[in-house]
Scaffold this active site. Sequence first.
Site, mmCIF file in Angstrom:
data_model
loop_
_atom_site.group_PDB
_atom_site.id
_atom_site.type_symbol
_atom_site.label_atom_id
_atom_site.label_comp_id
_atom_site.label_asym_id
_atom_site.label_seq_id
_atom_site.Cartn_x
_atom_site.Cartn_y
_atom_site.Cartn_z
ATOM 1 N N HIS A 22 -11.888 8.707 2.084
ATOM 2 C CA HIS A 22 -11.985 9.760 1.061
ATOM 3 C C HIS A 22 -12.329 11.064 1.766
ATOM 4 O O HIS A 22 -13.304 11.133 2.513
ATOM 5 C CB HIS A 22 -13.067 9.411 0.037
ATOM 6 C CG HIS A 22 -13.467 10.556 -0.843
ATOM 7 N ND1 HIS A 22 -12.546 11.360 -1.483
ATOM 8 C CD2 HIS A 22 -14.692 11.033 -1.194
ATOM 9 C CE1 HIS A 22 -13.194 12.288 -2.185
ATOM 10 N NE2 HIS A 22 -14.487 12.110 -2.020
ATOM 11 N N HIS B 273 -12.033 15.707 1.639
ATOM 12 C CA HIS B 273 -11.938 16.919 0.820
ATOM 13 C C HIS B 273 -10.898 17.842 1.454
ATOM 14 O O HIS B 273 -11.126 19.033 1.616
ATOM 15 C CB HIS B 273 -13.291 17.623 0.732
ATOM 16 C CG HIS B 273 -14.335 16.840 -0.005
ATOM 17 N ND1 HIS B 273 -15.620 17.318 -0.199
ATOM 18 C CD2 HIS B 273 -14.298 15.636 -0.614
ATOM 19 C CE1 HIS B 273 -16.318 16.430 -0.880
ATOM 20 N NE2 HIS B 273 -15.541 15.393 -1.136
ATOM 21 N N TYR C 291 8.528 9.278 4.688
ATOM 22 C CA TYR C 291 7.242 8.786 5.176
ATOM 23 C C TYR C 291 6.139 8.912 4.142
ATOM 24 O O TYR C 291 5.186 8.120 4.139
ATOM 25 C CB TYR C 291 6.861 9.469 6.501
ATOM 26 C CG TYR C 291 7.496 8.755 7.662
ATOM 27 C CD1 TYR C 291 6.847 7.714 8.304
ATOM 28 C CD2 TYR C 291 8.785 9.069 8.063
ATOM 29 C CE1 TYR C 291 7.444 7.023 9.337
ATOM 30 C CE2 TYR C 291 9.402 8.381 9.088
ATOM 31 C CZ TYR C 291 8.722 7.355 9.731
ATOM 32 O OH TYR C 291 9.335 6.652 10.742
#
Length: 221
Positions: free
Chosen positions: A93, A95, A120
């Site tokens: 995860h 930002h 891709y």
Amino acid sequence: MNDTQLRDDICRLGRSLFERGLTPGSSGNISVRCEDGGWLVTPTNASLGWLDPAKLSRLDATGRLISGDKPTKEVPLHTALYETRGTAQAIVHLHSTHSVAVSMLAEVNPRAVLPPMTPYYMMKCGVTALVPYYRPGDPAVADAIKGLAGKYSSVLLANHGPVVAGDSLEAAVYAMEELEETAKLYLLLRGLNPRHLSPEQVNDLVKTFGLTVPEHDWHDH
């Protein structure tokens, strides 16, 4: 793969993501399943650029902290993805700027945020879902992830950032990089009527590479 190798891999790949500007400050988190069913996860308020292998949070299969520093507040997010996507062995995860930007656009389809722009993107990410905004660490995000029923390996959290699950840590990192580059392409080409892959071309990729993606009418894009 033993815990020592997994710890080193988390730190090595975390630093690579940080040094390339894909997640600033102490943002972002990484987790990896261990052989005993538990998992390793990055600590809260830890920069991915300066992780200490010995301080990574070690959780048991129930999510209880066994050793290391206090884990990221995003544990509910990771737990929900592991529970609903059985093939997931690692979750990243971040930002990252372009993915966050796309998550803020009112125009995007929450069941297919990005169109099939490149082969891709389809091969690494498949189809990307959008989850509504929740404050970071809100346990309610787990219910939103569970609502996707494990169909998506890549998800954008609105106004927050991307989450990607993979069958290995490297696979999750590579998919995350592909998602960010595709988000960048989307923003660069926005309003220019670019040529996307046709439904026939998408189906060819699905058949050739054995991709598992949620059913979606790409003509919607």
